[in-house]
Design an enzyme around this catalytic site. Structure first.
Site, PDB file in Angstrom:
ATOM      1  N   GLU A   1       0.781  -1.232   0.000  1.00 11.62           N
ATOM      2  CA  GLU A   1       0.000   0.000   0.000  1.00 11.62           C
ATOM      3  C   GLU A   1       0.819   1.293   0.000  1.00 11.62           C
ATOM      4  O   GLU A   1       0.555   2.208   0.760  1.00 11.62           O
ATOM      5  CB  GLU A   1      -0.963  -0.017   1.201  1.00 11.62           C
ATOM      6  CG  GLU A   1      -1.954  -1.160   1.097  1.00 11.62           C
ATOM      7  CD  GLU A   1      -2.972  -1.194   2.230  1.00 11.62           C
ATOM      8  OE1 GLU A   1      -4.136  -1.456   1.951  1.00 11.62           O
ATOM      9  OE2 GLU A   1      -2.592  -0.977   3.405  1.00 11.62           O
TER      10      GLU A   1
HETATM   11  C1  ACM Z   1      -2.558  -5.733   3.928  1.00 11.03           C
HETATM   12  O1  ACM Z   1      -3.695  -6.139   4.240  1.00 11.03           O
HETATM   13  N1  ACM Z   1      -2.341  -4.443   3.729  1.00 11.03           N
HETATM   14  C2  ACM Z   1      -1.437  -6.630   3.786  1.00 11.03           C
END
Ligand code: ACM
EC number: 3.2.1.52
Length: 636
Positions: free
Chosen positions: A432
């Site tokens: 992310e």
């Molecule tokens: C995740 O759920 N960001 C690995």
């Protein structure tokens, strides 16, 4: 209480909801000079806000109203919009709220009412009624025969060790029998329980035989003895006269997947050493062999690093007046905690005794806000004007691959992590990283030019490649979330944990990466367990009822004989902790779904059967009750 906040969904479309928020002054005094703080986990569109201003950092919102005074017995009202799918659960409402004076000196607690949803789910799912199975074993052993009769343990029963590899497992058995039944085995007595070496059995394999002459546990590995012990603990029952008995069985068992894990997020909420150990002990009951410890994130840094005491002194705590604002709960107080290196060692040893490897995760380069706020001189580039917003609404949570300080930080942290954790693998996150990051950073742009990079994804690869080399020099293998292979820089030695979809796992496996599967849609234990508004949890990946958790089959569409399956090292479930504020909430989200996941990890496909599992779960609930686990009642 004198003040109350109500939040209502006014209208909703596919990816857009309009909300109305009302603050009631129920006191007999006018409220002057006030702001309202509240916690919500979605991003409020700032331009959509009426009757004041809203500032949001992560989940922490501060509302400044367009009126100075809120008279006694009057209310204030505002509206705002969020680009979100329709909300279905009360958990989607405000998590906390607090009135503060403009200078912050005065605080007033606020009562929250449940969010008024426009379209809550109404269905409660029903599990089929099943007969309780007399063998309450989970996960189901791959080969088991039951015979007529029970062996009775007595006051003179002794545990006899004929295998040094079994030492820790035998100690664990004693601890559990004492804890569950107040039963103490004798040091001199009848050899009723014998641990015996069997070198023909591979890692994790075991045999358990219970017959008229006693109980025999055989394995050729420490983990095998632990798994044999777990099966024995589950089979032992206390009869009407408080005698411990175990049914006559012969079990010949081995794991389906080599890697069987659970991840726990200790950053969003801090879980004490005792809570972590409690979970690790439970993992051992279900033959998991890996505890993935998510130790750092935007909202907290939980691992003592001697080179940088600021990481825990500053990054371990949040609250008004701290470098990190309150997040997810506890608006009125300082909240936090961290694990000292001695505590980490204690947890690792505790896990090892139960056949569980502890993999630390230091999440980089995104999810680094706690580190950046703790060490701004090292980790911030003041000239960086990049505009981004992370998935959890931060605009300042990514390490820069172009700052010398970043590498100094990484070196020291990874050196201490490598020294502290015996695990061969170190998880570096890599998930992310938001779009827009590094684009307006002079240092990053210069680095891109120097290296000939076309995309900022390559900068991520640049940083991860460094981490990989550093870890290799420390004798460790780097593992990371599926985004770690973006930017095409890490080597095929890196093990990829897929989480967004199974497709990513398949793609990675096809490229030659080993993969661990942790698909959010099936394995995220913070997801709600039913379609009812009062069900705690989130649902961005899915609602995961027990049956969905049970029926998870990794890469189901890939044929058994396809060599690509060799790249699947195993499965992992995960508990993200945004809503895990206390032990009973943790228990509720984890149980009984953990037992379903255990079976996906351990039991061969041909041996798995939903109703058979339910029949074993039904009798197994006694053991959960005995441990005071506050599980979700499967048959409500
Ligand atoms: C995740 O759920 N960001 C690995």
């Amino acid at each position: 209480m004198s003040y109350r906040v109500e939040l209502a969904v006014l209208s909703e479309q596919k990816q857009f909801c309009r909300f109305g928020l009302t603050l009631h002054n129920l006191s007999d005094k006018d409220l002057t000079d006030w702001r309202l703080q509240f916690i919500v986990d979605r991003f409020i569109q700032p331009d959509s806000f009426t009757h004041g201003d809203i500032k949001q950092v992560g989940s922490f919102c501060t509302l400044s109203p367009d009126i100075d005074s809120l008279p006694a017995n009057q209310h204030y009202y505002c509206e705002f919009s969020i680009n979100t799918a329709p909300l279905r659960f009360y958990t989607d409402g405000l998590k906390d709220a607090l009135l503060i004076s403009n200078n912050g000196a005065e605080q007033h607690p606020v009562t929250l009412t449940p969010i008024v949803l426009a379209s809550p789910y109404r269905e409660h799912s029903q599990l089929p009624e099943v007969e309780a199975n007399s063998l309450a074993l989970i996960p189901k052993p791959n080969r088991i025969e039951q015979f007529e009769g029970h062996f009775k343990l007595t006051a003179s029963s002794q545990i006899t060790l004929q295998a040094s590899l079994a030492e820790k497992a035998a100690t664990w058995l004693q601890l559990e029998l004492h804890h569950l039944y107040d039963f103490t085995a004798q040091t001199i007595g009848q050899s009723d329980i014998i641990y015996r070496n069997n070198p023909t059995l591979d890692e994790g394999e075991y045999q358990l035989t219970i017959g008229a002459s006693g109980i025999r546990l055989e394995a050729g590995s420490r983990s095998g003895f632990v798994h044999a012990t777990a099966s024995l603990i589950q089979l032992i029952q206390s009869d009407d006269e408080n005698n411990l008995t175990a049914p006559y069985v012969k079990i010949v068992d081995q794991p389906r997947f080599k890697y069987r894990g659970m991840m726990l997020d200790c950053a969003r909420h801090f879980h004490s050493v005792d809570m972590v150990k409690r979970l690790i002990n439970q993992l051992a009951y279900y033959k998991f062999n890996t505890f993935h410890w998510h130790l750092t994130d935007d909202e907290g840094w939980r691992l003592e690093i001697k080179a940088f005491p600021e990481l825990t002194a500053i990054g371990g705590y949040r609250g008004t007046g701290h470098a990190i604002e309150p997040q997810y709960s506890h608006l009125a107080a300082t909240y936090g905690g961290y694990y000292s290196q001695d505590e980490i060692k204690e947890v690792i040893a505790y896990a090892q005794d139960r056949g569980i490897n502890v993999i630390p995760e230091i999440d980089i380069p995104g999810h680094c806000r706690a580190a950046i706020k703790s060490l701004p001189e090292l980790l911030c580039e003041p000239e960086d004007k990049s505009q981004y917003r992370s998935i959890q609404h931060y605009n300042d949570n990514v390490l820069s691959p172009a700052l010398p300080g970043t590498y100094h930080f990484l070196d020291k942290v990874l050196e201490e992590v490598a020294e502290l954790f015996p695990s061969d693998w170190v998880h570096i996150g890599a998930d992310e990283v938001p779009d827009g990051v590094w684009l307006e950073s002079p240092a990053c742009q210069a680095l891109m030019k120097k290296e000939g990079y076309q995309s900022t994804k390559e900068l991520q690869g640049h940083l991860l490649r460094y981490a990989e080399k550093k870890l290799r020099s420390l004798g460790k293998r780097m593992v990371g979330w599926e985004e770690a292979q973006h930017g095409n820089k890490v080597s095929k030695d890196t093990i990829i944990y897929s989480w967004l979809s199974e497709e990513a796992a398949l793609n990675c496996a096809k490229q030659g990466f080993d993969v661990i599967l942790q698909p959010g849609q099936s394995t995220y234990l913070d997801m709600t367990q039913d379609y009812a508004p009062e069900e705690p949890g989130v649902d961005w990946a899915a609602v995961i009822p027990l049956e969905s958790a049970y029926r998870y089959e990794p890469l189901a569409e890939v044929p058994d004989a396809d060599p690509i399956r060799k790249r699947i090292l195993g499965i992992q479930c995960a508990l993200w902790s945004e809503i895990i504020t206390h032990q009973s909430r943790m228990d509720y989200m984890v149980f009984p779904r953990l037992t379903a996941m255990a079976e996906a990890c351990w039991t061969e496909k041909s041996e798995r059967d939903w109703e058979d599992y339910l029949s074993r779960l039904k009798s197994h609930l006694d053991l959960l009750d005995r441990q005071q686990i506050e599980y979700r009642q499967p048959w409500k």
